[in-house]
Design a protein around this motif. Structure first.
Motif, PDB file in Angstrom:
ATOM      1  N   ARG A  62       0.873  -1.173   0.000  1.00  0.00           N
ATOM      2  CA  ARG A  62       0.000   0.000   0.000  1.00  0.00           C
ATOM      3  C   ARG A  62       0.908   1.219   0.000  1.00  0.00           C
ATOM      4  O   ARG A  62       1.976   1.199   0.617  1.00  0.00           O
ATOM      5  CB  ARG A  62      -0.884   0.008   1.244  1.00  0.00           C
ATOM      6  CG  ARG A  62      -1.952  -1.055   1.254  1.00  0.00           C
ATOM      7  CD  ARG A  62      -2.877  -0.908   2.455  1.00  0.00           C
ATOM      8  NE  ARG A  62      -2.176  -0.716   3.728  1.00  0.00           N
ATOM      9  CZ  ARG A  62      -1.758  -1.693   4.515  1.00  0.00           C
ATOM     10  NH1 ARG A  62      -1.973  -2.937   4.190  1.00  0.00           N
ATOM     11  NH2 ARG A  62      -1.142  -1.425   5.656  1.00  0.00           N
ATOM     12  N   THR A  63       0.476   2.264  -0.678  1.00  0.00           N
ATOM     13  CA  THR A  63       1.259   3.504  -0.658  1.00  0.00           C
ATOM     14  C   THR A  63       0.392   4.637  -0.127  1.00  0.00           C
ATOM     15  O   THR A  63      -0.816   4.660  -0.338  1.00  0.00           O
ATOM     16  CB  THR A  63       1.791   3.876  -2.056  1.00  0.00           C
ATOM     17  OG1 THR A  63       0.695   4.120  -2.928  1.00  0.00           O
ATOM     18  CG2 THR A  63       2.687   2.786  -2.623  1.00  0.00           C
ATOM     19  N   THR A  64       1.044   5.525   0.578  1.00  0.00           N
ATOM     20  CA  THR A  64       0.392   6.740   1.060  1.00  0.00           C
ATOM     21  C   THR A  64       1.291   7.911   0.705  1.00  0.00           C
ATOM     22  O   THR A  64       2.519   7.773   0.676  1.00  0.00           O
ATOM     23  CB  THR A  64       0.165   6.712   2.582  1.00  0.00           C
ATOM     24  OG1 THR A  64       1.414   6.481   3.236  1.00  0.00           O
ATOM     25  CG2 THR A  64      -0.825   5.637   2.980  1.00  0.00           C
ATOM     26  N   LYS A  65       0.671   9.046   0.431  1.00  0.00           N
ATOM     27  CA  LYS A  65       1.443  10.221   0.046  1.00  0.00           C
ATOM     28  C   LYS A  65       1.249  11.309   1.080  1.00  0.00           C
ATOM     29  O   LYS A  65       0.132  11.622   1.459  1.00  0.00           O
ATOM     30  CB  LYS A  65       1.007  10.706  -1.332  1.00  0.00           C
ATOM     31  CG  LYS A  65       1.913  11.749  -1.911  1.00  0.00           C
ATOM     32  CD  LYS A  65       1.581  12.007  -3.364  1.00  0.00           C
ATOM     33  CE  LYS A  65       2.576  13.010  -3.910  1.00  0.00           C
ATOM     34  NZ  LYS A  65       2.318  13.327  -5.295  1.00  0.00           N
ATOM     35  N   SER A  66       2.368  11.838   1.538  1.00  0.00           N
ATOM     36  CA  SER A  66       2.351  12.957   2.474  1.00  0.00           C
ATOM     37  C   SER A  66       3.273  14.026   1.890  1.00  0.00           C
ATOM     38  O   SER A  66       4.495  13.850   1.886  1.00  0.00           O
ATOM     39  CB  SER A  66       2.837  12.502   3.846  1.00  0.00           C
ATOM     40  OG  SER A  66       2.898  13.599   4.729  1.00  0.00           O
ATOM     41  N   GLY A  67       2.673  15.067   1.361  1.00  0.00           N
ATOM     42  CA  GLY A  67       3.473  16.083   0.668  1.00  0.00           C
ATOM     43  C   GLY A  67       4.045  15.493  -0.605  1.00  0.00           C
ATOM     44  O   GLY A  67       3.323  14.974  -1.436  1.00  0.00           O
ATOM     45  N   ARG A  68       5.361  15.530  -0.727  1.00  0.00           N
ATOM     46  CA  ARG A  68       6.023  14.971  -1.914  1.00  0.00           C
ATOM     47  C   ARG A  68       6.554  13.572  -1.682  1.00  0.00           C
ATOM     48  O   ARG A  68       7.161  12.986  -2.577  1.00  0.00           O
ATOM     49  CB  ARG A  68       7.168  15.892  -2.318  1.00  0.00           C
ATOM     50  CG  ARG A  68       6.659  17.261  -2.753  1.00  0.00           C
ATOM     51  CD  ARG A  68       7.780  18.167  -3.142  1.00  0.00           C
ATOM     52  NE  ARG A  68       8.501  17.590  -4.282  1.00  0.00           N
ATOM     53  CZ  ARG A  68       9.632  18.066  -4.757  1.00  0.00           C
ATOM     54  NH1 ARG A  68      10.187  19.111  -4.196  1.00  0.00           N
ATOM     55  NH2 ARG A  68      10.213  17.506  -5.788  1.00  0.00           N
ATOM     56  N   VAL A  69       6.352  13.032  -0.484  1.00  0.00           N
ATOM     57  CA  VAL A  69       6.920  11.721  -0.152  1.00  0.00           C
ATOM     58  C   VAL A  69       5.839  10.645  -0.213  1.00  0.00           C
ATOM     59  O   VAL A  69       4.803  10.748   0.438  1.00  0.00           O
ATOM     60  CB  VAL A  69       7.556  11.736   1.268  1.00  0.00           C
ATOM     61  CG1 VAL A  69       8.085  10.366   1.640  1.00  0.00           C
ATOM     62  CG2 VAL A  69       8.656  12.779   1.329  1.00  0.00           C
ATOM     63  N   ARG A  70       6.100   9.620  -1.010  1.00  0.00           N
ATOM     64  CA  ARG A  70       5.202   8.467  -1.106  1.00  0.00           C
ATOM     65  C   ARG A  70       5.843   7.338  -0.307  1.00  0.00           C
ATOM     66  O   ARG A  70       6.971   6.933  -0.576  1.00  0.00           O
ATOM     67  CB  ARG A  70       5.003   8.049  -2.560  1.00  0.00           C
ATOM     68  CG  ARG A  70       4.040   6.881  -2.707  1.00  0.00           C
ATOM     69  CD  ARG A  70       3.654   6.640  -4.140  1.00  0.00           C
ATOM     70  NE  ARG A  70       2.914   7.735  -4.735  1.00  0.00           N
ATOM     71  CZ  ARG A  70       1.607   7.937  -4.563  1.00  0.00           C
ATOM     72  NH1 ARG A  70       0.906   7.134  -3.797  1.00  0.00           N
ATOM     73  NH2 ARG A  70       1.009   8.951  -5.160  1.00  0.00           N
TER      74      ARG A  70
END
Length: 110
Positions: A62-70
């Motif tokens: 699973r991936t999550t994105k916070s700002g520019r960081v995945r």
């Protein structure tokens, strides 16, 4: 072909690639950013992202994105499908080898 077989096919295709297996192995020790995961490989980030998308599409990560960081996280429940299939196959082959051993032992005693 039923849904179970289709899911297994996708999982095995995703796991067939050494880069994707290395990503799975690394995520076994905890979540990591895509950049961190890509660092050991000599490929461009867009190429590496194809591997990430293949793993994600098959539910292995699973991936999550916070700002520019995945950030990627391993989904261990999907790996249990592979484990269950392997256990089933192991049981089938152990039963077959047990029968073969029995047949050989019976032939030797005659």
């Amino acid at each position: 072909m039923d849904k179970y077989d289709a899911e297994l096919d996708g999982l095995f295709v995703a796991l067939a690639d050494p880069t994707r297996r290395a990503v799975i192995r690394r995520l076994g020790s905890g979540p990591a950013s895509v950049g961190e995961l890509a660092r050991p490989f000599s490929m461009a980030l867009p190429s590496f992202m194809k591997h990430v998308r293949a793993l994600e599409a098959n539910g292995l990560i699973r991936t999550t994105k916070s700002g520019r960081v995945r950030t990627c996280t391993l989904d261990r429940t999907r790996l249990s499908l592979v484990n269950d299939w392997l256990a089933e196959q192991r049981n089938i082959w152990e039963t077959r080898t047990d029968r073969l051993e029995q047949l050989v032992t019976e032939e030797e005693t005659k």
